[in-house]
Design a protein around this motif. Structure first.
Motif, PDB file in Angstrom:
ATOM      1  N   LEU A  95       0.622  -1.216   0.144  1.00  0.00           N
ATOM      2  CA  LEU A  95      -0.028  -0.100   0.207  1.00  0.00           C
ATOM      3  C   LEU A  95       0.949   1.316   0.125  1.00  0.00           C
ATOM      4  O   LEU A  95       1.942   1.218   0.250  1.00  0.00           O
ATOM      5  CB  LEU A  95      -0.922   0.086   1.420  1.00  0.00           C
ATOM      6  CG  LEU A  95      -2.111  -1.163   1.292  1.00  0.00           C
ATOM      7  CD1 LEU A  95      -2.766  -1.112   2.857  1.00  0.00           C
ATOM      8  CD2 LEU A  95      -2.776  -1.325   0.234  1.00  0.00           C
ATOM      9  N   ALA A  96       0.273   2.477  -0.340  1.00  0.00           N
ATOM     10  CA  ALA A  96       0.975   3.432  -0.374  1.00  0.00           C
ATOM     11  C   ALA A  96       1.577   3.867   1.247  1.00  0.00           C
ATOM     12  O   ALA A  96       1.035   4.002   2.163  1.00  0.00           O
ATOM     13  CB  ALA A  96       0.170   4.846  -0.746  1.00  0.00           C
ATOM     14  N   GLY A  97       2.895   4.064   1.137  1.00  0.00           N
ATOM     15  CA  GLY A  97       3.515   4.349   2.288  1.00  0.00           C
ATOM     16  C   GLY A  97       3.742   3.161   3.382  1.00  0.00           C
ATOM     17  O   GLY A  97       4.247   3.366   4.313  1.00  0.00           O
ATOM     18  N   GLU A  98       3.460   1.908   2.835  1.00  0.00           N
ATOM     19  CA  GLU A  98       3.662   0.724   3.660  1.00  0.00           C
ATOM     20  C   GLU A  98       5.144   0.493   3.567  1.00  0.00           C
ATOM     21  O   GLU A  98       5.807   0.482   2.292  1.00  0.00           O
ATOM     22  CB  GLU A  98       2.575  -0.461   3.231  1.00  0.00           C
ATOM     23  CG  GLU A  98       3.063  -1.692   4.019  1.00  0.00           C
ATOM     24  CD  GLU A  98       1.948  -2.626   3.257  1.00  0.00           C
ATOM     25  OE1 GLU A  98       1.912  -3.734   4.209  1.00  0.00           O
ATOM     26  OE2 GLU A  98       1.542  -2.749   2.527  1.00  0.00           O
ATOM     27  N   ALA A  99       5.659   0.133   4.697  1.00  0.00           N
ATOM     28  CA  ALA A  99       7.048  -0.305   4.976  1.00  0.00           C
ATOM     29  C   ALA A  99       7.226  -1.191   6.129  1.00  0.00           C
ATOM     30  O   ALA A  99       6.536  -1.231   7.035  1.00  0.00           O
ATOM     31  CB  ALA A  99       8.006   1.181   5.100  1.00  0.00           C
ATOM     32  N   VAL A 100       8.286  -1.999   6.000  1.00  0.00           N
ATOM     33  CA  VAL A 100       8.675  -2.896   6.908  1.00  0.00           C
ATOM     34  C   VAL A 100       9.263  -2.247   8.300  1.00  0.00           C
ATOM     35  O   VAL A 100      10.260  -1.435   8.172  1.00  0.00           O
ATOM     36  CB  VAL A 100       9.584  -3.892   6.710  1.00  0.00           C
ATOM     37  CG1 VAL A 100       9.860  -5.119   7.944  1.00  0.00           C
ATOM     38  CG2 VAL A 100       9.031  -4.863   5.488  1.00  0.00           C
TER      39      VAL A 100
END
Length: 283
Positions: A10-15
């Motif tokens: 998703l937009a802006g999704e990061a680990v």
């Protein structure tokens, strides 16, 4: 551990983090099982690993029940002059670790022969006032030996049944007049046995109320102060001696570290009950 990227993020999704952390070598502890296959060679370390994993899994399952005395394990004191014997009845209990504590037959033990589990600084002779409440504990000498050494023990000790495991070898070389034959080692009956031992826990809190003055109310004072300590615990917490073993009695000592009284009801709790109503204990 295999790492896969996030598909269609998703937009802006990061680990943000990985749990457990990525390591080159997995520190599994007791969570290890053998991978059996035809022709595999089994050593004693493999069998010990399997036994440890199975015992730890059973203990983890038993943690769904409340720790405490399930049946029996009553303690009575028989004082004869300066010598005091503890009469322990057979019974069954559960330690906080989930390990089963079982005494198969009645036992009689001298109070002075029981080893004391206390802060290391206290056993080293630094006194009770300079010993912090969260100090490192270790198993010291017996109560009789510590009395002779002049160690300043608290006035109240918690009598525990501590689960232990011992390695037993049936062959007794010391009693055998013949020389040791290396070819007989394959026939030795090595056993890993579960057992329990009596331990006196010296609780040394930062407040002085666990060392009440010797009086007719000393037993009641110690009992109600244990209740007060339990009342102040956070949800899910327990008193420190539960990490060592199963409490079965509170022992009171006088100023000379001689037996004064024994009280069970202040520290004994009912065990074997379901921690949650959703846990089915009966079919």
């Amino acid at each position: 551990m295999k790492v896969f990227p996030i598909e269609e993020p998703l937009a802006g999704e990061a680990v943000l983090a990985v749990q457990p952390p990525l390591q080159g070598d997995v520190q599994a502890g007791w969570r290890q099982r053998l991978n059996y296959f035809t022709g595999r060679r089994l050593t004693h370390t493999d069998l010990r690993l399997e036994q440890r994993e199975r015992a730890a899994r059973l203990a983890l399952l038993a943690q769904a029940l409340t720790p405490g005395v399930v049946s029996g394990l009553e303690v009575a004191a028989q004082a004869a002059g300066t010598d005091t014997r503890l009469e322990l009845a057979a019974g069954l209990g559960l330690a906080a670790s989930g390990e089963v504590v079982q005494v198969n037959r009645n036992q009689s033990v001298r109070l002075d022969d029981i080893r004391v589990y206390a802060p290391a600084a206290l056993l080293d002779g630094e006194g009770t006032e300079t010993t912090p409440a969260a100090a490192a504990y270790r198993l010291g000498d017996t109560l009789g030996q510590l009395r002779e050494q002049g160690v300043a023990l608290p006035g109240n000790l918690i009598l525990l049944l501590q689960p232990v495991a011992i390695e037993h070898v049936a062959q007794t070389e010391l009693l055998d007049p013949c020389e040791i034959d290396p070819s007989d080692e394959a026939f030795e009956n090595w056993q890993w046995l579960d057992g329990v031992r009596l331990v006196l826990y010296a609780w040394n809190p930062p407040v002085p109320w666990m060392t009440p003055p010797v009086s007719a109310w000393a037993r009641n004072q110690a009992a109600y102060r244990v209740f007060e300590a339990e009342r102040q615990l956070a949800a899910g917490a327990s008193l420190p001696w539960w990490a060592v073993g199963l409490p079965i009695a509170l022992i009171g000592l006088d100023a000379q570290h001689r037996f004064q009284y024994l009280d069970r009801h202040s520290v004994v709790r009912r065990g074997g009950e379901a921690r949650s109503a959703a846990l089915p204990l009966r079919p």
